[in-house]
Design an enzyme around this catalytic site. Structure first.
Site, PDB file in Angstrom:
ATOM      1  N   LYS A  37       0.828  -1.216   0.000  1.00  0.00           N
ATOM      2  CA  LYS A  37       0.000   0.000   0.000  1.00  0.00           C
ATOM      3  C   LYS A  37       0.857   1.260   0.000  1.00  0.00           C
ATOM      4  CE  LYS A  37      -0.717   0.566   4.986  1.00  0.00           C
ATOM      5  NZ  LYS A  37       0.049   1.822   5.057  1.00  0.00           N
ATOM      6  N   THR A  38       1.982   1.231   0.739  1.00  0.00           N
ATOM      7  CA  THR A  38       2.846   2.416   0.771  1.00  0.00           C
ATOM      8  C   THR A  38       3.458   2.647  -0.603  1.00  0.00           C
ATOM      9  OG1 THR A  38       3.347   2.038   3.107  1.00  0.00           O
ATOM     10  CG2 THR A  38       4.824   3.492   1.898  1.00  0.00           C
ATOM     11  N   ASP A 217      -3.578   7.738   3.926  1.00  0.00           N
ATOM     12  CA  ASP A 217      -3.111   6.410   4.309  1.00  0.00           C
ATOM     13  C   ASP A 217      -3.877   5.942   5.545  1.00  0.00           C
ATOM     14  OD1 ASP A 217      -1.580   4.122   4.296  1.00  0.00           O
ATOM     15  OD2 ASP A 217       0.137   5.031   5.303  1.00  0.00           O
ATOM     16  N   GLU A 218      -3.964   4.614   5.722  1.00  0.00           N
ATOM     17  CA  GLU A 218      -4.599   4.017   6.909  1.00  0.00           C
ATOM     18  C   GLU A 218      -5.995   4.615   7.146  1.00  0.00           C
ATOM     19  OE1 GLU A 218      -3.233   1.523   8.104  1.00  0.00           O
ATOM     20  OE2 GLU A 218      -1.053   1.695   8.163  1.00  0.00           O
ATOM     21  N   GLN A 248      -7.587  -4.325   9.502  1.00  0.00           N
ATOM     22  CA  GLN A 248      -6.522  -3.872  10.394  1.00  0.00           C
ATOM     23  C   GLN A 248      -6.938  -2.644  11.206  1.00  0.00           C
ATOM     24  OE1 GLN A 248      -2.363  -4.265   8.781  1.00  0.00           O
ATOM     25  NE2 GLN A 248      -3.442  -4.409   6.831  1.00  0.00           N
ATOM     26  N   ARG A 584       2.416  -9.374  10.846  1.00  0.00           N
ATOM     27  CA  ARG A 584       3.718  -8.680  10.908  1.00  0.00           C
ATOM     28  C   ARG A 584       4.846  -9.642  10.547  1.00  0.00           C
ATOM     29  NH1 ARG A 584       1.885  -4.709   9.594  1.00  0.00           N
ATOM     30  NH2 ARG A 584       0.029  -6.010   9.427  1.00  0.00           N
TER      31      ARG A 584
END
Length: 656
Positions: A37-38, A217-218, A248, A584
């Site tokens: 995504k980044t 973002d997020e 998330q 993670r």
């Protein structure tokens, strides 16, 4: 496609490429864990710049300074050498940093001066206590502040008459004190920016002319005030691109609302949606195990992550008699990974609550394992740092009552509590005090502060700190001849080093420095360049990745937490929290649980977390140390026992 465009698109998969190329109109990118995504977001910014969109017209909002810094580096790397000389990087920062820039420009419009302070939780509790004293109410200041903060972040209009009359009165007095002291609390940074834009359409129109593209973002972590800020600013051009993953969303306790992401297509009817489902981080076994957990949630988007990575080793689920056996096993596993060439920064121990960290800290100290505990007692919360920063705040904003109350007797000046109480009633105007020895000492203090304030006009931020500590003889106060005093003085020297980055001799340099300190988050502390093992809560781990992850405490009452057991929405968030922790891990994931565990000083007898039964047995290995029951909790509240048959899937037996 020119060479610059080729550089932007060459590393993207088809879904990412489509999301990056769709630059006009609303775009929702549902990005699974580890799906890039980044990369997609930063390549999209680079593509906008290559299409001639001015950097000044682009705003990218994140939730941590660390994420913002990483994005800036990635975008810079995508620019050609010529572009690096001519193209500026757009605004990339947190919601609060962006809203703060709006407040700085228009503070006077809403009754504040530009040299305003930002109050953290401690300062806000002090202001709440002052409000209670004025009203002669006997209430717990911290509890009242927490309630007000929660309602603000949830987007409730506190002046709409729906609150209990007493709480409404306290809130109004609290806000009055903030205005008197020329301060915003942390929650008001965004709320006041929204209020400003709603009440002053001419200012909103000015920002319409300035900003044409918003990237967030997020997005699953946004709350209602943040959503309102975006709705206002992006409402004219409709060029809003949000990236997030409802799976998330783990900050409901901060009033984050994942439903804002789920409702994006309804709120922006012309939206195009792209799902990023290829995972580049984890093995397929880790993805399958974590999917088994998250798939039991009801309120979620539908997707299934896949990877071209190897299947990898099975996820281990290991039950122990107690946390001593658990810690010993984890220690041995860590040394084993080190022997296999995995270095310490690529290993993390995660847990649900901060109280679980102590035994792992003890392990690291005993075994001389370098470690960093993220989210613990932070550098900027140490007494000596808070003292000097409070001096800087009072120099920058003479009305900052919270800062003045902290420093008026640091170092000790013989000013009594009664005199300070009278001074607070006079809104820190020392001229109104009745002459007395204590009043004389107060006046001497304010004279000294005025002299330092005059000197500050000609000093850098670092020079100002040096001048303050010299003037108040703070080094002598710390007693540097002792080990503790020397360590605290070294912390002051570190603060001076940090201040060197704010080299402006204008007072705005001091303001920027102070505001930057107030906007720091726990995640900003993480330093992956150092050879240290990472210990942190599951909440702190989002956005990070490690080769090997240990998640401790898979027990009912711990994960899921006791507070969530009877509340379906909170139970689903606990499941998302475990999912975040599991994803993670890149190559090895270890889940551990104990039959007994000391929590808050008492011995707890635990049954395994209900979430363990959701992990498909095909992708996990359930291991039981000698003396531990082979059990887990069923949805019906009964205990079940695993009986593994290597030829078939897991057989499950109800315990009598």
């Amino acid at each position: 496609m020119n060479s610059g465009e080729e550089k932007i698109f060459s590393e993207l998969n088809e879904r990412q490429r489509q999301a990056v190329q769709t630059v006009a109109g609303p775009v929702l990118i549902v990005a699974g864990a580890g799906s890039g995504k980044t990369k997609t977001l930063t390549h999209r910014v680079a593509h906008l710049l290559s299409q001639g969109v001015p950097a000044s017209a682009i705003v990218t909002l994140t939730f941590t300074n660390k994420a913002a810094d990483e994005m800036k580096q990635r975008i810079t790397a995508l620019l050609s050498e010529k572009e690096k000389l001519t193209v500026k990087i757009p605004f990339i920062g947190t919601f609060h940093k962006f809203a703060l820039s709006i407040l700085r420009s228009h503070a006077r419009t809403i009754g504040h001066e530009q040299n305003f302070s930002i109050y953290d939780e401690l300062d806000s509790c002090a202001a709440t206590k002052q409000a209670l004293e004025r009203l002669d109410y006997q209430e717990n200041a911290r509890a009242i502040y927490k309630k007000i903060s929660f309602l603000k972040n949830r987007g409730d209009t506190l002046g709409n008459g729906r609150l209990p009359k007493k709480l409404q009165t306290i809130y109004e007095e609290y806000e009055k004190i903030l205005l008197e002291q020329n301060a915003f609390d942390f929650d008001n940074i965004i709320l006041k920016a929204v209020e400003l834009l709603e009440k002053h359409p001419e200012i909103l129109n000015m920002y319409y002319g300035r900003y044409t593209h918003f990237l967030i973002d997020e997005y699953q972590d946004t709350n209602k005030p943040q959503y309102e800020l975006l709705r206002l600013l992006a409402g004219k051009h409709n060029n809003i691109c949000v990236v997030g993953d409802d799976w998330q969303s783990i900050y409901g306790f901060r009033s984050a609302d994942y439903r804002i992401l789920l409702n994006f297509e309804h709120d922006w009817p012309e939206a195009r949606t792209f799902y990023l489902e290829q995972n580049y981080r984890s093995t397929q076994n880790i993805l399958n195990a974590s999917h088994g957990v998250i798939s039991k949630n009801v309120a979620r988007t539908e997707k299934k992550l896949f990877t071209e990575n190897p299947s990898g080793s099975l996820v281990s689920v290991t039950q122990f008699v107690d946390e001593q056996h658990e810690t010993l096993w984890i220690k041995e596993k860590i040394f084993s990974r080190l022997g296999e060439g995995i270095n310490l920064p690529r290993i993390a121990i995660l847990f649900r609550t901060n109280v679980q960290s102590r035994i792992f800290e003890d392990m690291c100290i005993q075994e001389r394992i370098p470690y960093q505990l993220i989210g613990a007692f932070k550098f900027y919360k140490r007494k000596e740092i808070v003292d000097i920063v409070a001096y800087l705040r009072a120099i920058h904003n003479p009305k900052d009552g919270a800062a003045l109350e902290r420093i008026i007797n640091v170092p000790p000046r013989g000013i009594g509590a009664a005199s300070i109480a009278r001074l607070k009633k006079e809104q820190w105007n020392s001229e109104k005090l009745t002459p007395s020895p204590s009043a004389n000492r107060i006046q001497t203090f304010f004279t000294m502060m005025a002299q330092i304030r005059d000197k500050a006009q000609k000093l850098t931020t670092k020079g100002l700190i040096e001048h303050v500590v010299h003037t108040i003889e703070y080094k002598q106060y710390l007693d540097p001849n002792t080990d503790e005093g020397q360590e605290r003085w070294e912390n002051i020297q570190e603060l001076m080093r940090i201040a060197e980055t704010f080299s402006s001799t204008e007072t705005s340099g001091l303001g920027e420095f102070l505001h930057a300190l107030q906007l720091l988050q726990d995640a900003d502390e993480l330093d992956s360049s150092k050879e240290k093992l990472t210990l942190m809560t599951l909440h702190g781990a989002k956005g990070l990745e490690f080769d090997t992850v240990f998640i401790s405490g898979l027990e009912e009452g711990l994960l899921p937490h006791n507070r969530s057991l009877s509340i379906p929405d909170q139970l689903e968030e606990e499941r998302r929290l475990l999912y975040v922790g599991m994803t993670r891990a890149q190559t090895q994931l270890h889940l551990t649980l104990c039959q007994t565990r000391y929590i808050h000083g008492s011995l707890q007898y635990n049954i395994p977390s209900r979430f363990l039964q959701d992990i498909p047995p095909l992708y996990a290995e359930f291991v039981y140390q000698t003396g531990t029951p082979r059990t887990y909790a069923g949805e019906d509240g009964l205990l079940y026992e695993y009986q593994r048959d290597r030829e078939d899937d897991e057989d499950i037996v109800l315990l009598g």
